[in-house]
Structure formats: structure tokens, C-alpha cells
Design a protein around this motif. Structure first.
Motif, mmCIF file in Angstrom:
data_model
loop_
_atom_site.group_PDB
_atom_site.id
_atom_site.type_symbol
_atom_site.label_atom_id
_atom_site.label_comp_id
_atom_site.label_asym_id
_atom_site.label_seq_id
_atom_site.Cartn_x
_atom_site.Cartn_y
_atom_site.Cartn_z
ATOM 1 N N HIS A 25 0.821 -1.179 0.000
ATOM 2 C CA HIS A 25 0.000 0.000 0.000
ATOM 3 C C HIS A 25 0.879 1.263 0.000
ATOM 4 N N LYS A 26 1.804 1.284 0.908
ATOM 5 C CA LYS A 26 2.668 2.448 1.048
ATOM 6 C C LYS A 26 3.471 2.728 -0.208
ATOM 7 N N MET A 27 4.049 1.677 -0.800
ATOM 8 C CA MET A 27 4.887 1.878 -1.984
ATOM 9 C C MET A 27 4.055 2.370 -3.161
ATOM 10 N N LEU A 28 2.924 1.765 -3.387
ATOM 11 C CA LEU A 28 2.091 2.195 -4.504
ATOM 12 C C LEU A 28 1.742 3.667 -4.348
ATOM 13 N N SER A 29 1.358 4.013 -3.154
ATOM 14 C CA SER A 29 0.980 5.394 -2.880
ATOM 15 C C SER A 29 2.135 6.361 -3.126
ATOM 16 N N SER A 30 3.285 6.059 -2.558
ATOM 17 C CA SER A 30 4.402 7.012 -2.660
ATOM 18 C C SER A 30 5.005 7.047 -4.060
ATOM 19 N N VAL A 31 5.046 5.893 -4.731
ATOM 20 C CA VAL A 31 5.604 5.875 -6.079
ATOM 21 C C VAL A 31 4.700 6.636 -7.046
ATOM 22 N N LEU A 32 3.405 6.474 -6.895
ATOM 23 C CA LEU A 32 2.478 7.226 -7.743
ATOM 24 C C LEU A 32 2.660 8.728 -7.526
ATOM 25 N N ARG A 33 2.902 9.092 -6.284
ATOM 26 C CA ARG A 33 3.104 10.504 -5.991
ATOM 27 C C ARG A 33 4.354 11.039 -6.704
ATOM 28 N N GLU A 34 5.405 10.253 -6.685
ATOM 29 C CA GLU A 34 6.649 10.678 -7.355
ATOM 30 C C GLU A 34 6.457 10.764 -8.869
ATOM 31 N N LEU A 35 5.808 9.749 -9.420
ATOM 32 C CA LEU A 35 5.586 9.741 -10.863
ATOM 33 C C LEU A 35 4.748 10.941 -11.276
ATOM 34 N N GLU A 36 3.807 11.304 -10.438
ATOM 35 C CA GLU A 36 2.982 12.464 -10.730
ATOM 36 C C GLU A 36 3.809 13.751 -10.636
ATOM 37 N N ALA A 37 4.580 13.847 -9.579
ATOM 38 C CA ALA A 37 5.382 15.060 -9.355
ATOM 39 C C ALA A 37 6.365 15.306 -10.494
ATOM 40 N N GLU A 38 6.840 14.235 -11.125
ATOM 41 C CA GLU A 38 7.817 14.413 -12.195
ATOM 42 C C GLU A 38 7.180 14.287 -13.581
ATOM 43 N N GLY A 39 5.855 14.312 -13.598
ATOM 44 C CA GLY A 39 5.163 14.422 -14.878
ATOM 45 C C GLY A 39 5.049 13.164 -15.714
ATOM 46 N N PHE A 40 5.112 11.999 -15.092
ATOM 47 C CA PHE A 40 4.980 10.765 -15.859
ATOM 48 C C PHE A 40 3.542 10.235 -15.850
ATOM 49 N N VAL A 41 2.791 10.634 -14.851
ATOM 50 C CA VAL A 41 1.372 10.269 -14.802
ATOM 51 C C VAL A 41 0.570 11.469 -14.299
ATOM 52 N N THR A 42 -0.716 11.437 -14.578
ATOM 53 C CA THR A 42 -1.593 12.449 -13.997
ATOM 54 C C THR A 42 -2.606 11.744 -13.112
ATOM 55 N N ARG A 43 -3.142 12.509 -12.203
ATOM 56 C CA ARG A 43 -4.036 11.958 -11.188
ATOM 57 C C ARG A 43 -5.355 12.706 -11.256
ATOM 58 N N LYS A 44 -6.432 11.938 -11.387
ATOM 59 C CA LYS A 44 -7.734 12.595 -11.425
ATOM 60 C C LYS A 44 -8.624 12.061 -10.309
ATOM 61 N N VAL A 45 -9.061 12.961 -9.463
ATOM 62 C CA VAL A 45 -9.883 12.576 -8.310
ATOM 63 C C VAL A 45 -11.349 12.849 -8.600
ATOM 64 N N TYR A 46 -12.185 11.868 -8.397
ATOM 65 C CA TYR A 46 -13.623 12.065 -8.519
ATOM 66 C C TYR A 46 -14.194 12.296 -7.125
ATOM 67 N N PRO A 47 -14.891 13.402 -6.953
ATOM 68 C CA PRO A 47 -15.423 13.730 -5.617
ATOM 69 C C PRO A 47 -16.665 12.921 -5.283
ATOM 70 N N VAL A 48 -16.439 11.639 -5.095
ATOM 71 C CA VAL A 48 -17.555 10.761 -4.767
ATOM 72 C C VAL A 48 -17.218 9.962 -3.513
ATOM 73 N N VAL A 49 -18.219 9.304 -2.984
ATOM 74 C CA VAL A 49 -17.988 8.454 -1.831
ATOM 75 C C VAL A 49 -18.446 7.051 -2.170
ATOM 76 N N PRO A 50 -17.574 6.060 -2.031
ATOM 77 C CA PRO A 50 -16.171 6.181 -1.618
ATOM 78 C C PRO A 50 -15.321 6.816 -2.707
ATOM 79 N N PRO A 51 -14.143 7.308 -2.348
ATOM 80 C CA PRO A 51 -13.277 8.017 -3.290
ATOM 81 C C PRO A 51 -12.971 7.192 -4.531
#
Lengths: 123, 123
Positions: A53-79
Motif C-alpha cells: 500500500h505504502k509503496m504504490l501510494s508514494s511511487v504514484l506521488r513521485e511519478l505524478e510530481a515528475e510528470g509521468f502520470v496524472t491523477r484525477k480525483v472524482y469527488p464521490v464516496v467512496p473516493p
DNA sequence: CTGTATCCCCTCAGATACTG
DNA sequence: CAGTATCTGAGGGGATACAG
């Protein structure tokens, strides 16, 4: 090829720089899976049986920060969060293919044997 | 792509296997330098300003053990040892070129600035 | 469902000293 | 010149618990 600094770290060559961006255990596997379709966090998690869980989360964050992926959040429940590969991320794919091909050849030469595929869930 | 074991370590894919063979800070730089000519230990040392004695020694040992370079010792005083790239090692060169090219592009995109080349000796 | 915060281990890599 | 041994530190990555 002179040295250079990025993010407070000293690099000796472009290869080292590249591997710091897309290396490590998980970055390439993640980009590889996103190459043809956007995926939700939970889909990625399911598709990468060994990742924590931790690695997926942190690696996705890095990939996003360096422009390799984008992240789109849908404001729904559950997220619901979708990850999409960027143009920059797509340019990593052929690099992965080359390394992958080489690795596969090496494995054959080294006589590597598979462990007998635990397919679905494992661990 | 099922998992597999090599040298008591669990791998998840061919990329990971490849990077364990030729990754790390020094393996590719060394193979790169040996691509066109054999070199003595001291020549390599001189050509890789930042590498420590210990790292050069141990990395060469690993590269030799996995068949990427060969080591020839001349029984003279003082000792003379030459390292030569093997066929297997030569097959790493195009892989390095791909990563290198990608890294160079990334560096430009990231606006990396060089530190003002300490050329000959440094450190 | 998606994500953060701690704690911890292990490996890579550097510094230094010693040897044939 | 070429190589080994020891000590140390930094960080990648795992396990687990907690939260919106």
C-alpha cells in the motif's frame, strides 16, 4: 560528460539521472500497466500483487510530481482516483521494452526457472 | 508474467532481473568505457573520477562473475590486470545507449544545469 | 476506496586502513 | 599496481496502524 546537480543530488551521467526517475522496483511496472489504459488505484494494487500500500501510494506521488502520470480525483464516496500516463510517461515505454527484452534474453542464458506462477492472489 | 527466483532472490519481471545485473551506480559506466578497448584497473580508476577503490574492485568482480567482462592478470611486478568486455557485455551497450538518450532528453526537459565541469581530477 | 504516518531492516555505496 | 577488510551512513522498501 561533466557532472551536474538535480534536486540537491550529484549525478555523474545521464543514465544515472534517468534511472533515478524511472528506476526502483515499481516505477516501470506501474508505467507499463498504464501504457494503454487509465487505471484506478485499486486496479493497480490488484495488478501488482507484491506491492505494498505504502509503496504504490508514494511511487504514484513521485511519478505524478515528475510528470509521468496524472491523477484525477472524482469527488464521490467512496473516493475514486484514476491514474493516466502522460506524453512524457509514454516515452518511457520503449525504454522499458528494450530493457525488458534484454532481461528476458539474460534470463534464458542464466537458465532462470519460474516458480510455477501463483497467478491471482499470492503472498 | 509469473515470478521467478535467481540467486535466492525473488523477481517479479525481466526488467527487475536485468537491472540487478547491470544497474547500480557503476556497472553501466564501466561497461561503457570498455566498449571499444580493454583497460587496466588503474585506467578505469582514472577515468571514473568519483568511484572509490572498493567499488571499482567489487563491481568488476561482479561483472566478471556474471560474464560481462573478463579479467586477465599479467604475472609481473608491479601487477598488471586488464579488463575486456565480453560478447554478453557488448549486448548491454545498445541498452545503455537507449537509456542514455532518454536520460539526456529528460535532463533538458527538467532544465538540469551542469556544475561547470571539473574535468580531469576532481574530488 | 484512497491515502498518510511510524517503525524497522537491509543493501548499496563511501571512507579508511592494510597487503602482496 | 591491484586488491581486501571493516566500519558507517543514507535511503529504498516492507509491515502495520490510523484517517477522511
Amino acid at each position: 560528460m561533466p557532472d551536474f546537480i538535480y534536486d540537491k543530488k550529484l549525478y555523474y551521467n545521464p543514465v544515472e539521472f534517468a534511472m533515478d526517475r524511472i528506476g526502483g522496483t515499481w516505477k516501470m511496472p506501474i508505467l507499463w500497466r498504464l501504457r494503454e489504459k487509465k487505471m484506478r488505484y485499486s486496479e493497480l494494487k490488484r495488478d501488482l500483487p507484491h506491492i505494498t500500500h505504502k509503496m504504490l501510494s508514494s511511487v504514484l506521488r513521485e511519478l505524478e510530481a515528475e510528470g509521468f502520470v496524472t491523477r484525477k480525483v472524482y469527488p464521490v464516496v467512496p473516493p475514486k482516483v484514476e491514474y493516466t500516463i502522460t506524453r512524457r510517461g509514454e516515452r518511457v515505454i520503449p525504454v522499458i521494452e528494450v530493457i525488458r527484452k534484454f532481461g528476458t534474453e539474460l534470463m534464458r542464458e542464466f537458465g532462470v526457472k519460474e516458480t510455477g506462477g501463483t497467478r491471482g492472489q499470492q503472498k
